[in-house]
Each structure stands twice: as C-alpha cells, then as structure tokens.
Design a protein around this motif. Structure first.
Motif, short mmCIF file in Angstrom:
data_model
loop_
_atom_site.label_atom_id
_atom_site.label_comp_id
_atom_site.label_asym_id
_atom_site.label_seq_id
_atom_site.Cartn_x
_atom_site.Cartn_y
_atom_site.Cartn_z
N TRP B 92 0.81 -1.22 0.00
CA TRP B 92 0.00 0.00 0.00
C TRP B 92 0.84 1.27 0.00
O TRP B 92 0.31 2.34 -0.13
N LEU B 93 2.13 1.18 0.16
CA LEU B 93 2.93 2.40 0.12
C LEU B 93 3.39 2.72 -1.30
O LEU B 93 3.76 3.84 -1.59
N GLY B 94 3.41 1.72 -2.16
CA GLY B 94 3.79 1.99 -3.55
C GLY B 94 2.73 1.43 -4.47
O GLY B 94 3.01 0.59 -5.31
N SER B 95 1.49 1.90 -4.30
CA SER B 95 0.35 1.23 -4.94
C SER B 95 0.45 1.16 -6.45
O SER B 95 0.17 0.12 -7.04
N PHE B 96 0.85 2.26 -7.07
CA PHE B 96 0.80 2.26 -8.54
C PHE B 96 1.70 1.17 -9.10
O PHE B 96 1.37 0.53 -10.10
N ALA B 97 2.84 0.95 -8.43
CA ALA B 97 3.78 -0.05 -8.92
C ALA B 97 3.18 -1.45 -8.92
O ALA B 97 3.60 -2.31 -9.69
N ASN B 98 2.16 -1.70 -8.06
CA ASN B 98 1.53 -3.03 -8.06
C ASN B 98 0.72 -3.27 -9.32
O ASN B 98 0.58 -4.40 -9.76
N GLU B 99 0.13 -2.20 -9.86
CA GLU B 99 -0.77 -2.38 -10.99
C GLU B 99 -0.01 -2.73 -12.26
O GLU B 99 -0.52 -3.46 -13.10
N VAL B 100 1.20 -2.17 -12.37
CA VAL B 100 1.90 -2.24 -13.65
C VAL B 100 2.16 -3.67 -14.13
O VAL B 100 1.80 -4.00 -15.25
N PRO B 101 2.76 -4.56 -13.30
CA PRO B 101 3.04 -5.88 -13.87
C PRO B 101 1.78 -6.65 -14.26
O PRO B 101 1.80 -7.38 -15.26
N PHE B 102 0.69 -6.48 -13.55
CA PHE B 102 -0.53 -7.19 -13.92
C PHE B 102 -1.06 -6.69 -15.25
O PHE B 102 -1.43 -7.48 -16.13
N ILE B 103 -1.08 -5.38 -15.40
CA ILE B 103 -1.56 -4.80 -16.66
C ILE B 103 -0.65 -5.23 -17.81
O ILE B 103 -1.13 -5.59 -18.89
N LEU B 104 0.66 -5.26 -17.56
CA LEU B 104 1.58 -5.68 -18.62
C LEU B 104 1.34 -7.15 -18.99
O LEU B 104 1.42 -7.51 -20.17
N ALA B 105 1.04 -7.98 -17.99
CA ALA B 105 0.77 -9.39 -18.29
C ALA B 105 -0.49 -9.52 -19.13
O ALA B 105 -0.54 -10.28 -20.11
N ALA B 106 -1.53 -8.76 -18.79
CA ALA B 106 -2.77 -8.81 -19.57
C ALA B 106 -2.52 -8.30 -20.99
O ALA B 106 -3.03 -8.87 -21.96
N GLU B 107 -1.73 -7.24 -21.10
CA GLU B 107 -1.43 -6.71 -22.43
C GLU B 107 -0.62 -7.70 -23.26
O GLU B 107 -0.79 -7.80 -24.47
#
Lengths: 226, 390
Positions: B92-107
């Motif tokens: 929760w301290l670096g939230s945006f960084a959590n989203e990136v690998p998942f989105i990249l995997a979906a892409e």
C-alpha cells in the motif's frame, strides 16, 4: 537449512548466449539430457518464455538440474493450479434460479497436462537474465510431490502455502503448518470446488438487487468497440 | 547496547557468554518472547516468536497471516479491469507499482502495447511510488532504531510526492490509474514543472537522510556487520530488490529484461553493495531513491506527445494463454502469473510478492543474533504486511 551451491553449474552456463529463442531451446535440451524421461513436455514461446513439464517423480531432480546445470540459482516462486473449471462460475449466479449448465472439461495450459492439479514454479538465472517456468502433474488420488527445500531453501513457505491452499503434500517438508488460516480450517480455499463464501453468504449485488437507473442504461451493450 | 564503542561491545559480548555458561550450569530454561503483532518494527501486524537464551536468539519464527485477504481467490471472480482495484492494496505504500506488472501481463496476452506517452507516464508514476515508499522507509528506519527526527522529514517530503500522485491520478494511496492499453488520463497542466521542483526537494531530502542517519555513529554501530546475508543464500531464498543487491548480486529487473516501459531510454545506475549486512541494505535503498529522482527528471524531459490509450475493445476479453510479468517494485520483484481461459476474468492469478520471500529468510538470519539486532534486521529487510499476506 542451506545447501552450499556448487561452482560447477556456473561454469557451465558461461557458454550460454544472451537470452533468445536459441537459448530457450538450449535450456529444454539440457534438461532433457539430465532428466531423460523426466521431461514430459515443453513449450518455447518465441520472444517470450519457456515452459517445461516434468513428471511428478522427477520434480526434485528437475529442481537440482535447474539449479546446477541451467544455473537458475534464484528461486522466484512455487505454487499450484487447479485446472478444473469452477462449478460456481464467477460467483454471480442468481440464487433464485437453478444453477446454469457449465462446461466442466479440464483443459490444461501451456506444456499440457493430464491431471486436474498441477504444481508449478519459476526460477531465474540472474547472471544470464532468463527464467524458466516448470510444471508437474500431481496425481489426483495421492497429491504428493517431493519437497524442494533441500534444493531451494526459499521453497519452504511457498510449499506451506500450496499445502494450505491446494492440499498438496510435500514429502520431506516436516513443517506444513498453515500460514494464513487457523489450523482447524477445513478445506483448501484455492481449489476451484471451494466456493467463495462471501458470494454465498451475500449474493452478488450486480445480479439480484440492481436498481434501474432513471433514463435507462441500455447503451452499454449496443456501443460495441470504443 | 546502542552506542557502545567496540571495546565496550566486546566486553559486553564476553559478559553475555559468561551468562550463557551460567545458564547451562544452572540448567535455566530459555525464554520465549513475542515481538508484535503490534510493534513499530512490524509495519502492520506481523508477529515474530523468538526463543531466547539470555540475550541471544536461538530460534525465530514469523507468524504471518493476520492480514490475509485472499486476493488470489478474489481475482477469479473479477474481470480483468477490476483486478487493479484489488492489487493496489498489496503493497500500500507503492500502490501504482503493483498495478503495472498485472496490466503488462494482460497486455502481453492480448498482444497490445500502450502508446509511448503512456509508457513514459507509467514509468514516471512507478518511480514516484518508489520514492514515496522507500522515502518513508528511510524515516521509519530511524524510528525503529530510536531516532525520532527522520520520520518527520520523511512524512513531510513524502507528502509532496503523494500530492503529485494525487494530482495526476486522483488517489493518494490507491491510484487505480493503469488500464489495459494505457492510462486512464493524461497528466494535468503544470504537473511537469511541479514534479521537477519536488524532485529537487527530494534530492535534498536524500542528502539530509545521508547526513542524519548514514553518517551517524550510533546508526552505523547498530547496522554494520549485523544480519549478514551471503549472496548464495539470498538467491536461494529468492530475496529481491535492495535486499539482493546489498548482497552484491547485480540484478535489477528494470535493466535486465525487456518490458514496454521507459527505463531503458534514460541513463541511470544500479547500485549494489558487497557487504550484505543491514547497513548495506539501507544504503542501497537510499541510493535507489536518489536514482529514482534522476529517472523521473530525465523522463519528464523526453516525454513524448500523443495519446495515452491504445485502441482496445470496450469489453475486454483476454485470449487464452499464460503470461508471467514481473517488475522491480519498491520492495523487490513483484510478479503476476496470469492464466486466462479467454474469459472476462482471469482463470488463475499467482501473485509473487517481494516481501513474502524477503521475510521467509527471517528464521535463518535471526538465529544467533541479539535481541536489539532483531529490530535492526527486521527494519533493514523492509516489508509491508499486505505484501506478505496478500
């Protein structure tokens, strides 16, 4: 418990070139050489990654080969997949209606498979910058494989998690206590036939009690691509 | 034993050894001590059970699971765009960084790529999350070792970064800004000049921390030579991020893999440290925060123009397949193994979080250390509870 890593593995890997599809083919080739019949299937996706499926008996030997022959000293993760489609769908069924018919054929993913449960792990070579995803079929009647603790010490917690969530046993792991749930908890939550209890206790509101917006909301389906 | 000089420290250890001998002669029993669940060194609710012999730890076992939220199960009843809301809350301290690998995997599964401007902004926000996360670590480190001042500096300067993230995304803690195919929105007007000023302030903050903490004799004596993790052990346990680099392993996923992100377009350095002790881990993090401000500055100078969203269908169905994408998050390697069956939602998501592996080494590294060093080691390993329990 940490097993010192031998230096022989790293000298072998110096012959490997930069990551590429040739290197990925080479990984599969080397694993076949050291495991023989243990390698059941493999898949190299050009420009992406490599998947190798080994038999459950060769699981620990595969770990050893990955560490010492391929040079993947870095342990990334270990987990399992339940390939059975969930009998509850996405938990959005209307409880007042009879449950809909669902396709329950089991289709495994990359590198194939024969059983409902598969264990998979990923290890990385931090010197030559590539990773390998390795899978193994888990027999349905007796879901047990050898533990990887003596190969990668970090597998300890991952195996505890897989045991708790999927009910897979690890021979040679003598501390398979639950990590998250109380010890008295029954069932293995990540199995597909374990329902998501929150959706049973309170049905998905998107189905049962959606209030119609004033002005109608029928533009969602008809617009198609944005 | 915080500020003892070396000679005093040696006599202290000798006294401890004498105590231990006495314990053996008297056949006294060891003591079991609970650290946590609520402790400043645990960033949440991690309980660590240590068995002591005198002042020395003979056995330690972290007891996680107080914050298990079952995200892997929950992703199976969500659609792909809905998953980012969940995974925001892992670290929760670096939230945006959590989203990136998942989105990249979906892409990767959908075989689409975000436009260059989106890639740049993603990288900028990723590095801002790193600064917000690791900046707080530097302040918190002081608190855990008994210094109160650094945490006020850290909270003050983190606020600047959070304001930037809020201005760009609308959320201070949980941006939920990354979309499959790009970003929700473009940057607001005036954001670039504002960010450059903040980056200047943060470089000053890093210098302050360098002076306040890293040059401090007490700080050094609490951390130097404590909790040494050799490189081969670190790799076996899957330690990642600064913890691995502090053991001398030159491995950074931002540099060592090809991703549709902008790190390879700018000039920056991967810091390593040969010692592998607590000091090395903290020092590497300080350097990484400095390096992140430089990355952001350079990316802002070269920000391409154009759209921030690729052409994607309104209803996102991800083709059948499996994809693994991991990135170098503030805490270490964070990756998602996404299995799709061609449905609206993922079939299975394995979340590989950095802290889970980083903390699994605790029973090994705590064996034989003294009680005050337990806190130093836990502080320097740096974990976020949500990242362990998921």
């Amino acid at each position: 418990m940490v097993v010192p890593l031998s230096d022989t593995g790293s000298s072998d890997t110096e012959t490997l070139a930069l990551p590429g599809d040739g290197l990925r083919e080479g990984i599969v080739q080397r694993l076949r050489e050291s495991l023989g019949e243990g390698v059941v299937d493999s898949l190299v996706k050009p420009g992406d990654d490599v998947w190798v499926r080994v038999s459950a008996d060769a699981w620990r030997a595969a770990g050893m080969a990955l560490r010492d022959v391929i040079g993947c000293e870095y342990f990334c993760f270990l987990s399992a997949i339940d390939w059975m489609p969930s009998p509850y769908g996405r938990g959005e069924d209307d409880p007042t209606q009879p449950p809909p018919e669902r396709d329950d054929t089991i289709r495994q993913g990359y590198a194939g498979g024969e059983t409902r449960m598969q264990i998979f792990a990923r290890v990385t070579n931090v010197k030559d910058h590539f990773g390998v995803t390795i899978k193994a079929d888990i027999p349905d009647e007796q879901p047990v494989v050898d533990s990887w603790i003596s190969v990668y010490a970090g597998a300890n917690w991952h195996e505890r998690e897989a045991h708790e969530m999927f009910g897979i046993g690890f021979a040679g792991h003598n501390d398979l206590r639950n990590m998250y749930l109380p010890m008295e908890f029954e069932g293995h939550p990540m199995r597909k036939d374990f329902p998501l209890l929150a959706r049973i206790v309170k049905p998905w509101p998107g189905i049962v009690d959606v209030e119609q917006l004033p002005g109608g909301d029928d533009d969602e389906e008809t617009e198609g691509e944005a | 034993m915080t500020d003892l000089a070396d000679r005093q420290k040696l006599s202290y250890i000798a006294a401890q050894a004498a105590d231990a001998r006495l314990n053996v002669e008297l056949e006294t029993e060891g003591m079991t001590l609970n650290i946590g669940p609520q402790h400043p060194a645990t960033h949440g609710t991690l309980r660590i059970i240590v068995r002591l012999d005198g002042e020395q730890v003979v056995w330690a076992e972290p007891s996680a699971g107080y914050m298990h939220r079952g995200y892997e199960k929950l992703t199976e009843v969500r659609t792909f765009p809905q998953v980012t809301t969940l995974i925001n809350r892992i670290d929760w301290l670096g939230s945006f960084a959590n989203e990136v690998p998942f989105i990249l995997a979906a892409e990767k599964l959908m075989d689409i790529e975000a436009p260059p401007r989106a890639q740049w902004i993603r990288t900028i926000l990723f590095e801002l999350s790193r600064i917000a996360n690791v900046g707080l670590f530097l302040g918190d480190l002081g608190v855990q070792l008994g210094a109160i001042t650094p945490v006020f500096f850290a909270f003050r300067d983190r606020e600047y970064v959070l304001n930037l993230i809020e201005a760009a995304t609308g959320g201070r803690f949980h941006p939920n800004f990354d979309r499959i195919g790009g970003l929700k929105d473009d940057l607001p007007a005036g954001w670039i000049t504002e960010t450059k000023q903040v980056m200047k302030k943060l470089r000053m903050f890093c210098d302050e921390m360098d002076d306040l903490l890293f040059g401090n004799e007490i700080f050094q004596s609490r951390l130097r030579g404590i909790g040494v993790i050799p490189a081969d052990v670190a790799k076996q346990y899957g330690l990642s991020g600064a913890n691995l680099r502090a053991s001398g392993v030159d491995w950074d996923l931002r540099r060592d893999q090809t991703l549709p992100m902008a790190w390879d377009k700018v000039d920056w350095k991967v810091w390593t440290h040969p010692d592998g002790d607590c000091f090395a881990r903290c020092w590497v993090r300080l350097q990484e925060t400095r390096e992140a401000t430089k990355i952001v500055d350079q990316l802002l100078d070269t920000l391409p123009s154009g759209s921030v969203m690729a052409k994607v269908p309104r209803i996102i169905k991800v083709p059948e397949g499996e994809a693994w994408v991991s990135t170098e998050n503030p805490l270490g390697e964070m990756g998602y193994y996404v299995v799709s069956k061609g449905d609206l939602g993922p079939f299975r998501v394995k979340i590989r979080s950095a802290s889970f592996n980083n903390i699994s080494i605790v029973p090994w590294v705590l064996r034989g250390v003294y009680v005050p060093d337990v806190i130093s080691i836990l502080a320097s390993l740096y974990f976020i509870l949500g990242d362990i329990d998921r």
